[in-house]
Write an enzyme that holds these catalytic residues in place. Structure first.
Site, PDB file in Angstrom:
ATOM      1  N   ASP A 103      -8.048  -5.066  13.653  1.00 21.55           N
ATOM      2  CA  ASP A 103      -7.719  -3.629  13.574  1.00 21.55           C
ATOM      3  C   ASP A 103      -7.192  -3.380  12.160  1.00 21.55           C
ATOM      4  OD1 ASP A 103      -7.021  -1.016  14.005  1.00 21.55           O
ATOM      5  OD2 ASP A 103      -5.293  -1.474  15.269  1.00 21.55           O
ATOM      6  N   ASP A 127       0.372  -0.127  13.537  1.00 18.00           N
ATOM      7  CA  ASP A 127       0.892   1.062  14.235  1.00 18.00           C
ATOM      8  C   ASP A 127       1.229   0.771  15.694  1.00 18.00           C
ATOM      9  OD1 ASP A 127      -1.681   1.677  15.829  1.00 18.00           O
ATOM     10  OD2 ASP A 127      -2.398   1.620  13.769  1.00 18.00           O
ATOM     11  N   GLN A 182       0.824  -1.210   0.000  1.00 17.83           N
ATOM     12  CA  GLN A 182       0.000   0.000   0.000  1.00 17.83           C
ATOM     13  C   GLN A 182       0.858   1.259   0.000  1.00 17.83           C
ATOM     14  OE1 GLN A 182      -2.303  -1.105   3.453  1.00 17.83           O
ATOM     15  NE2 GLN A 182      -0.445  -1.747   4.503  1.00 17.83           N
ATOM     16  N   ASP A 186      -9.831  -0.336   5.719  1.00 11.51           N
ATOM     17  CA  ASP A 186     -11.196  -0.527   5.226  1.00 11.51           C
ATOM     18  C   ASP A 186     -11.242  -1.655   4.176  1.00 11.51           C
ATOM     19  OD1 ASP A 186     -12.185   1.386   6.905  1.00 11.51           O
ATOM     20  OD2 ASP A 186     -12.024   3.019   5.474  1.00 11.51           O
TER      21      ASP A 186
HETATM   22  N1  SAM Z   1      -7.160   1.895  13.276  1.00  9.38           N
HETATM   23  C1  SAM Z   1      -7.093   1.936  11.844  1.00  9.38           C
HETATM   24  C2  SAM Z   1      -8.446   2.149  11.221  1.00  9.38           C
HETATM   25  O1  SAM Z   1      -9.461   1.992  11.903  1.00  9.38           O
HETATM   26  O2  SAM Z   1      -8.504   2.510  10.047  1.00  9.38           O
HETATM   27  C3  SAM Z   1      -6.382   0.717  11.327  1.00  9.38           C
HETATM   28  C4  SAM Z   1      -4.924   0.892  11.587  1.00  9.38           C
HETATM   29  S1  SAM Z   1      -3.805  -0.403  11.233  1.00  9.38           S
HETATM   30  C5  SAM Z   1      -2.500   0.550  10.604  1.00  9.38           C
HETATM   31  C6  SAM Z   1      -4.436  -1.280   9.823  1.00  9.38           C
HETATM   32  C7  SAM Z   1      -3.499  -2.376   9.357  1.00  9.38           C
HETATM   33  O3  SAM Z   1      -4.214  -3.456   8.783  1.00  9.38           O
HETATM   34  C8  SAM Z   1      -2.509  -1.930   8.304  1.00  9.38           C
HETATM   35  O4  SAM Z   1      -1.228  -1.857   8.850  1.00  9.38           O
HETATM   36  C9  SAM Z   1      -2.607  -2.985   7.205  1.00  9.38           C
HETATM   37  O5  SAM Z   1      -1.370  -3.346   6.648  1.00  9.38           O
HETATM   38  C10 SAM Z   1      -3.269  -4.119   7.972  1.00  9.38           C
HETATM   39  N2  SAM Z   1      -3.938  -5.106   7.106  1.00  9.38           N
HETATM   40  C11 SAM Z   1      -4.717  -4.847   6.031  1.00  9.38           C
HETATM   41  N3  SAM Z   1      -5.137  -5.999   5.478  1.00  9.38           N
HETATM   42  C12 SAM Z   1      -4.618  -7.002   6.234  1.00  9.38           C
HETATM   43  C13 SAM Z   1      -4.693  -8.415   6.151  1.00  9.38           C
HETATM   44  N4  SAM Z   1      -5.389  -9.038   5.192  1.00  9.38           N
HETATM   45  N5  SAM Z   1      -4.045  -9.135   7.096  1.00  9.38           N
HETATM   46  C14 SAM Z   1      -3.334  -8.535   8.075  1.00  9.38           C
HETATM   47  N6  SAM Z   1      -3.220  -7.194   8.182  1.00  9.38           N
HETATM   48  C15 SAM Z   1      -3.855  -6.435   7.272  1.00  9.38           C
END
Ligand code: SAM
Length: 286
Positions: free
Chosen positions: A156, A86, A31, A159
């Protein structure tokens, strides 16, 4: 001209931050990532054009996502976090001393590395806690292949687009259910309901097919603009959503945690949903 970060909330509606100090920008393997400093919000992380977290208001989201299920359960030892690179959620989960093991499955190692470096107030050393195992993998893939069982699973995630799309699917929720210990709780990031009502509706449909008890709770996180942030709740133990205030108060006091947002009263109140959400999830009476 002053640099700005513009988040496209929906057609005709943007949220704009001044970039008072650019900190890092890159295209990771998964991303687009940018971290910058804004004079009001502090350090801000955005992924693929969507603000993920800011230093000013992250405590609201992370406290509610961690403390609501952990205090409702009352005996959590093992937690699984999917996403959360994070480290803010990990920090809050680890504040519960009785927790023995936290597995965090994050698809993008760069998010963890760059947030440890540029957003250190989020994790505050949490990734170095000996109770933590970090797995770099897709959350769906991990769940399909693990034999581990967890008292609480927390999604967490970003979207439901790109890598996170699968984390909102019925097969993902089914995999979570399989990996929950008896009486376990799944809590999910379910977007801002006013803007993402279809996502809430879809999750409600899947939860209702898979879990004995399910609902949503909410909290207002200022930089997730458009209304209250919705968290999904699913468990086979309906009692856990109805824990009385006295018990929650006693558990919270015993935990020794000082929170900035969470209170046992807010915990219970957060499950009261506006009528338009109740209608959307097919529970018109609350
Ligand atoms: N609190 C935030 C929100 O509500 O938008 C989310 C924050 S956290 C940084 C989201 C994380 O989900 C990202 O670091 C992303 O890389 C991870 N992520 C997305 N898809 C994923 C997947 N299929 N498996 C594991 N992690 C994933």
């Amino acid at each position: 001209m002053k640099a700005e970060y513009r988040e496209d909330i929906c057609a005709g509606w943007d949220q704009v931050f001044s970039i008072d100090e650019p900190l890092y920008e890159t295209k990771t393997d998964h991303q687009h990532l940018i971290i910058f400093k804004n004079r009001y919000c502090g350090r801000v992380l955005a992924l693929d054009g969507v603000v993920q977290t800011t230093e000013a208001d992250e405590f609201i989201y992370h406290e509610m996502m961690a403390h609501v299920p952990i205090l409702a359960h009352g005996g959590v030892r093992r937690v699984l976090i999917i996403g959360g690179g994070d480290g803010g959620l990990l920090r809050e989960v680890l504040r519960h001393r009785e927790i023995q093991r936290v597995v965090q499955v994050e698809i993008d190692l760069s998010v963890i590395d760059l947030c440890r470096r540029y957003l250190p107030n989020h994790s505050q050393g949490a990734f170095d806690d000996p109770r933590v195992a970090v797995v770099i993998d897709d959350g769906m893939h991990f769940l399909q292949h693990t034999d581990a069982r967890f008292d609480v699973i927390l999604t967490d995630s970003t979207d439901p687009e790109g890598p996170a799309e699968v984390l909102f699917s019925e097969r993902y929720y089914a995999a979570c259910r399989r990996c929950l210990a008896p009486g376990g709780i799944l809590v999910t990031q379910n977007g801002v309901a006013f803007l993402q009502l279809d996502e809430v509706r879809m999750s409600a449909t899947y939860f209702s097919r898979l879990f004995r008890d399910w609902h949503f709770f909410n909290a207002a996180v200022p930089t997730y603009v458009g209304g209250t942030m919705t968290f999904g709740w699913a468990s086979d133990n309906p009692h856990l959503r109805q824990i009385d205030g006295e018990t929650l108060g006693a558990r919270f006091a015993r935990s020794g945690i000082t929170a900035r947002y969470y209170t046992p009263e807010l915990h219970r109140a957060a499950f009261a949903l506006p009528q338009y959400i109740l209608d959307a999830i097919g529970k018109p009476k609350g």
